[in-house]
Write a protein that holds these residues in place. Structure first.
Motif, PDB file in Angstrom:
ATOM      1  N   GLN A 148      36.193  53.213  47.297  1.00 51.83           N
ATOM      2  CA  GLN A 148      36.149  51.775  47.002  1.00 51.83           C
ATOM      3  C   GLN A 148      36.077  51.047  48.340  1.00 51.83           C
ATOM      4  O   GLN A 148      36.943  51.221  49.173  1.00 51.83           O
ATOM      5  CB  GLN A 148      37.390  51.367  46.205  1.00 51.83           C
ATOM      6  CG  GLN A 148      37.502  52.125  44.888  1.00 51.83           C
ATOM      7  CD  GLN A 148      38.792  51.825  44.132  1.00 51.83           C
ATOM      8  OE1 GLN A 148      39.317  50.732  44.182  1.00 51.83           O
ATOM      9  NE2 GLN A 148      39.300  52.824  43.424  1.00 51.83           N
ATOM     10  N   PRO A 149      35.013  50.266  48.550  1.00 45.33           N
ATOM     11  CA  PRO A 149      34.806  49.690  49.883  1.00 45.33           C
ATOM     12  C   PRO A 149      35.939  48.753  50.319  1.00 45.33           C
ATOM     13  O   PRO A 149      36.507  48.035  49.492  1.00 45.33           O
ATOM     14  CB  PRO A 149      33.491  48.920  49.743  1.00 45.33           C
ATOM     15  CG  PRO A 149      33.271  48.756  48.282  1.00 45.33           C
ATOM     16  CD  PRO A 149      33.989  49.866  47.587  1.00 45.33           C
ATOM     17  N   VAL A 150      36.237  48.795  51.596  1.00 45.94           N
ATOM     18  CA  VAL A 150      37.247  47.884  52.158  1.00 45.94           C
ATOM     19  C   VAL A 150      36.599  46.516  52.285  1.00 45.94           C
ATOM     20  O   VAL A 150      35.587  46.362  52.972  1.00 45.94           O
ATOM     21  CB  VAL A 150      37.695  48.363  53.555  1.00 45.94           C
ATOM     22  CG1 VAL A 150      38.692  47.386  54.159  1.00 45.94           C
ATOM     23  CG2 VAL A 150      38.314  49.743  53.456  1.00 45.94           C
ATOM     24  N   LYS A 151      37.159  45.541  51.598  1.00 50.51           N
ATOM     25  CA  LYS A 151      36.554  44.203  51.616  1.00 50.51           C
ATOM     26  C   LYS A 151      37.615  43.155  51.902  1.00 50.51           C
ATOM     27  O   LYS A 151      38.763  43.302  51.498  1.00 50.51           O
ATOM     28  CB  LYS A 151      35.923  43.911  50.256  1.00 50.51           C
ATOM     29  CG  LYS A 151      34.492  44.432  50.132  1.00 50.51           C
ATOM     30  CD  LYS A 151      33.792  43.817  48.932  1.00 50.51           C
ATOM     31  CE  LYS A 151      34.303  44.410  47.648  1.00 50.51           C
ATOM     32  NZ  LYS A 151      33.471  44.349  46.497  1.00 50.51           N
ATOM     33  N   LYS A 152      37.178  42.095  52.546  1.00 51.18           N
ATOM     34  CA  LYS A 152      38.052  40.936  52.714  1.00 51.18           C
ATOM     35  C   LYS A 152      38.234  40.329  51.320  1.00 51.18           C
ATOM     36  O   LYS A 152      37.270  40.163  50.585  1.00 51.18           O
ATOM     37  CB  LYS A 152      37.381  39.948  53.668  1.00 51.18           C
ATOM     38  CG  LYS A 152      38.242  38.779  54.015  1.00 51.18           C
ATOM     39  CD  LYS A 152      37.724  38.046  55.238  1.00 51.18           C
ATOM     40  CE  LYS A 152      36.829  36.907  54.862  1.00 51.18           C
ATOM     41  NZ  LYS A 152      36.529  36.034  56.009  1.00 51.18           N
ATOM     42  N   LYS A 153      39.459  40.006  50.946  1.00 47.41           N
ATOM     43  CA  LYS A 153      39.708  39.524  49.589  1.00 47.41           C
ATOM     44  C   LYS A 153      40.087  38.043  49.561  1.00 47.41           C
ATOM     45  O   LYS A 153      40.766  37.561  50.467  1.00 47.41           O
ATOM     46  CB  LYS A 153      40.856  40.329  48.957  1.00 47.41           C
ATOM     47  CG  LYS A 153      40.663  41.850  49.013  1.00 47.41           C
ATOM     48  CD  LYS A 153      40.081  42.401  47.734  1.00 47.41           C
ATOM     49  CE  LYS A 153      39.610  43.839  47.846  1.00 47.41           C
ATOM     50  NZ  LYS A 153      40.669  44.805  48.069  1.00 47.41           N
ATOM     51  N   LEU A 182      40.108  56.072  45.853  1.00 49.87           N
ATOM     52  CA  LEU A 182      40.430  54.886  46.642  1.00 49.87           C
ATOM     53  C   LEU A 182      39.504  54.787  47.856  1.00 49.87           C
ATOM     54  O   LEU A 182      39.013  53.709  48.193  1.00 49.87           O
ATOM     55  CB  LEU A 182      41.890  54.991  47.087  1.00 49.87           C
ATOM     56  CG  LEU A 182      42.600  53.720  47.526  1.00 49.87           C
ATOM     57  CD1 LEU A 182      42.544  52.654  46.445  1.00 49.87           C
ATOM     58  CD2 LEU A 182      44.046  54.021  47.887  1.00 49.87           C
ATOM     59  N   VAL A 183      39.239  55.917  48.494  1.00 49.15           N
ATOM     60  CA  VAL A 183      38.447  55.875  49.722  1.00 49.15           C
ATOM     61  C   VAL A 183      36.990  55.498  49.435  1.00 49.15           C
ATOM     62  O   VAL A 183      36.299  54.964  50.307  1.00 49.15           O
ATOM     63  CB  VAL A 183      38.573  57.209  50.504  1.00 49.15           C
ATOM     64  CG1 VAL A 183      37.830  58.338  49.804  1.00 49.15           C
ATOM     65  CG2 VAL A 183      38.088  57.051  51.943  1.00 49.15           C
TER      66      VAL A 183
END
Lengths: 295, 570
Positions: free
Chosen positions: A280-285, A277-278
């Motif tokens: 996987q980039p944090v992205k605005k969805k 999970l970490v």
């Protein structure tokens, strides 16, 4: 994991694992044996700050995070397991070791112990079992034998003790072992095996408290434990269950009592089947596709 | 203008709430704005459920006390609500159920429709009573039966085809029955408007879930509890598509500790609960504070203490969340007032949590958590994900709790090679347990400094609605916003200050507003005037009068109008 970069000589020495903090356990404490075994396992398996994290609860055991130079989270009394579960779900590439005590995991954190076992979270739990509360200077714990006099049971303990391996087995843990903290080499091997095992691994370490426990002493364990025989089959649930009832004079089994192959919790989460999970980039969805339900 | 209010009531288990929501959606699709509000006991079957849908040509922000159209599926509904129906309004009741209508206002139209019989006659079953009622309601109000049939198909998409076919047959039969029998009394209120804006009909729970997904939330641990369970219901089905994990933990203690563990690993984490669950979380609340671990906590308040009024609303947890846990640590507490603010403040909460590396709590309540409001789709183009001072590579001499002027230290995560300890004990800059006097003072000051930085860089001023010059200024917070704004439309020379930041608190801005105010009325939904106490603590100001409500019902616009009237008269 990043094996090519490792230079065993400069990297995996005891010095690399040492911190500037002085050890605060009482001289002769069983925790020294666990510390030695864990450090030895780290060196042998190359566990370091790139691949490993520690989580501890509160009790004498928890001090270990100050004496091993691997990133750690020392949480609240009884709550090491949920923190470790969250950590492992978010980054299942890490080796996650949970240091806990008998009061920490069986009393304050009993609910978490049962449910982490049930879910078969891929964690290695090192349960420092000194059969009483030591940091608070000697009250009864869920491991204190019936009849024992402690500060909280001056007339003798009338509660029956809890058996962590039997509890873990019935709750769904898939790796169960027991060792005496003085058997450092064997404990090291068990810690390594437990970490290799996919699923919830519990190592009950009989860890004498030299200051407050005059019943479960080093001598008591040296005299009363026996190694499980070579032909013992740890995959047999029934015999493992029977073994958890053995706690007699000269009849306390040590070694790997139980091992079952079953998918860990993390292995069943589709979201992390390819990547942690970490990672996987944090992205605005964009959520437009979710609006259908609300129109 | 007051909205048109439809109220539908019946026995729990007969789909009262879903029928009300269908009316709201059809109205919204036809170009109207809606706000719905439900009252139900903590039971799955057998109690009395009622839902009202307020419908208007312009935005409608709160439920009202009056009823224009009562739909009664049992005698209880008539008993409890027939007196609310205003002159010129209507009552529809199930004439196949031996019900009687008495003591209603003059000029109320009565529609007797054998709902029970229609539901079973055309191949349907008793459970389709709500569908029959919907067919009848739309027939009376001139709503589109085709829209209803479409919605029935959507609703039962996953079930056997015969389920939606039978429901549609029931809806059409009821529609037809009313057209034939009551053709002289129809009130085509819902006929389609020409100009239609795209709208969604959502609750704050759903807005919070959507906001979390939009903000890149990666881990949520939520133990079910009214009134926030719908957050988990919204999140659970979409994990794979949006790349996050939802986990149902064994209890709320575990929930927050898990979220803290996941955040320690480096992912954006969320928990949601109500006051009772937050009691269990208070321990880990402070853990997040001292370990400086970002986490977003949603606290949906309900009637308290203990089990209290599980399915009713209250704003009784403000002081609890402000002071929960032993000792001092920085916490950011925001209180959105409606669906729109819930969405945006949730997104903002994730940025604030990571920037200040501390828990951010969103205080909402059953009233907005479970009331649907029709709004235009959320617009968040301007939002960007900000993860704060985040160290993702190995750094020489790395110090997790380095003392800085802003109070914010570089946050790293396990697995990148930096050694640090995240420690619930007081700790030094690396994180090792450390109890010296100097270190304690330095670390405590550092943590608390984050609030001052937040006050300067992020805290928002309270918003003033209405004219700056007014005879009466209403001050309130959270979900009372809607009812107060509705009331403002009916009052002259009244303005309204809505506070959304509870901690840090906009002391200076409020001082400026309040010193100019002639007469200040505090409105909130709790027994002791908790916001009033906070206001007094921070500004020294005491409002001239208060309107407090703690019966589990939200404050209604009519109650505010009445209070204003009595203040003006005195």
């Amino acid at each position: 994991m990043s094996k090519k970069k490792l230079q065993p000589k400069q990297y995996l020495t005891g010095a690399a694992l040492s911190t500037p903090k002085p050890c605060t356990w009482c001289p002769g404490c069983g925790d020294f044996g666990i510390w030695s075994a864990f450090r030895a396992a780290c060196m042998q398996e190359k566990w370091d700050n790139k691949n490993t994290a520690l989580v501890a609860g509160i009790g004498c055991h928890g001090h270990i995070i100050n004496f091993v130079k691997i990133t750690a989270f020392e949480g609240l009394h009884g709550r090491a397991l949920p923190v470790a579960s969250g950590l492992k779900m978010a980054n299942h590439d890490l080796n996650v070791f949970v240091f806990t005590g008998d009061g920490d995991s069986l009393s304050e954190g009993g609910n978490h112990f049962i449910h982490a076992a049930r879910r078969n979270q891929n964690l290695t739990v090192i349960l420092h079992d000194n059969a009483l509360y030591a940091l608070t200077t000697g009250q009864a714990s869920p491991r204190t034998p019936k009849g024992q006099v402690t500060k909280s049971t001056p007339g003798g303990n009338i509660d029956d003790p809890l058996h962590p391996l039997r509890l873990a087995l019935s709750a769904g843990a898939t790796f169960l072992a027991r060792e005496y903290s003085g058997n450092v080499e064997s404990l090291k091997e068990i810690i390594i095996e437990a970490n290799k095992h996919e699923g919830f691994s519990v190592i009950q370490v009989m860890q004498p408290c030299v200051s407050f426990n005059k019943v479960y002493t080093h001598r008591f364990f040296q005299e009363n434990i026996y190694k499980l025989p070579e032909d013992y089959d740890p995959t047999d649930t029934f015999s493992a269950y029977q073994k958890t009832f053995e706690w007699d004079y000269k009849k306390i089994p040590v070694g790997i009592l139980y091992q079952e192959k079953r998918k860990s919790y993390e292995a069943q989460l589709p979201v992390i089947s390819k990547k942690t999970l970490v990672k996987q980039p944090v992205k605005k969805k964009t959520i437009t596709s979710l609006y259908k339900k609300f129109i | 203008m007051k909205p048109f209010v439809l109220k539908i009531g019946g026995e729990a288990g007969y789909g009262i709430m879903s029928a009300g929501l269908v009316v709201a959606k059809i109205a919204s699709r036809s170009g109207y704005y809606t706000f719905d509000y439900s009252e139900y006991p903590s039971l799955v079957r057998g109690g009395h459920n009622v839902m009202q849908v307020a419908i208007s040509e312009g935005p409608v922000l709160a439920p009202y006390m009056h009823t224009d159209f009562l739909v009664a599926l049992n005698q209880d509904t008539l008993h409890q609500h027939q007196h609310e129906v205003i002159g010129g309004g209507s009552i529809l009741f199930d004439s196949a159920m031996n019900m009687s209508v008495k003591n209603v206002a003059k000029g109320v139209h009565i529609f007797d429709v054998p709902i029970h019989e229609i539901a079973t006659r055309v191949g349907g079953s008793l459970i389709m009573k709500n569908t029959a009622a919907l067919g009848a309601v739309l027939s009376i109000l001139g709503g589109s039966i085709d829209d209803l049939c479409k919605m029935i198909k959507e609703e039962f998409r996953d079930k056997h085809e015969s389920v939606s076919k039978r429901n549609i047959a029931v809806a059409r039969a009821a529609y037809q029955y009313v057209q034939e029998r009551h053709f002289d009394k129809l009130d085509p209120f819902l006929k389609q408007k020409r100009v239609r804006k795209e709208k969604i009909v959502v609750t704050a729970n759903e807005a919070i879930a959507l906001g979390s997904i939009a903000a890149g939330m990666q881990f949520a641990a939520i133990y079910p509890m009214t009134p926030t369970s719908a957050i988990l219901h919204t999140l659970a089905p979409h994990q794979e598509k949006f790349g996050y994990i939802y986990k149902q933990p064994e209890d709320e203690i575990s929930a927050l500790n898990m979220a803290i563990g996941a955040s320690f690993a480096g992912v954006r984490s969320l928990v949601a609960t109500s006051g009772g669950g937050f009691c269990l979380m208070t321990e880990a609340y402070g853990l997040a504070g001292i370990t400086e671990t970002p986490v977003v906590i949603i606290e949906g308040m309900r009637g308290a203490p203990a089990t209290g009024l599980p399915t009713w609303t209250e704003q009784g947890d403000l002081l609890f969340t402000l002071y929960a846990h032993q000792g001092d640590f920085p916490r950011i507490i925001l209180a959105p007032g409606d669906v729109e603010e819930s969405f945006h403040m949730t997104m903002q909460a994730f940025n604030l949590a990571e920037k200040y590396q501390t828990p951010v709590l969103l205080l909402v309540d059953k009233h907005i958590c479970e009331s649907h409001m029709s709004v235009e789709p959320f617009e968040y183009k301007k939002y960007s994900i900000e993860r704060g001072n985040f160290v993702k590579t190995k750094r020489v001499n790395y110090k997790r709790y380095a003392v800085t002027a802003s109070g914010i230290s570089p946050r790293s995560i396990p697995g990148v090679g930096n050694h640090f300890v995240v420690n619930s004990d007081e700790h030094d800059e690396v994180g090792y347990s450390e109890e010296s006097s100097e270190n304690r003072i330095e670390q405590m000051n550092k943590r608390m400094r984050k609030l001052l930085t937040c006050e300067k860089e992020d805290m928002e001023k309270p918003r003033v609605y209405g004219s700056t010059k007014a005879d009466i200024t209403i001050i309130s917070w959270g979900s009372n916003k809607g009812a107060i704004l509705e009331a403002l439309q009916h009052c002259k020379n009244v303005n309204f200050v809505h506070v959304t930041w509870m901690n840090p608190f906009p002391t200076r801005a409020l001082n400026n507003i309040l010193k100019k105010a002639k007469k200040v009325l505090l409105v909130e939904c709790n027994y002791s005037g908790q916001f009033g106490k906070l206001l007094k603590e921070k500004t020294g100001f005491t409002p001239h009068d208060t309107l407090l409500k703690y019966d589990g019902r939200p404050i209604f616009p009519e109650e505010i109008i009445q209070k204003i009237q009595s203040l003006l008269d005195s």
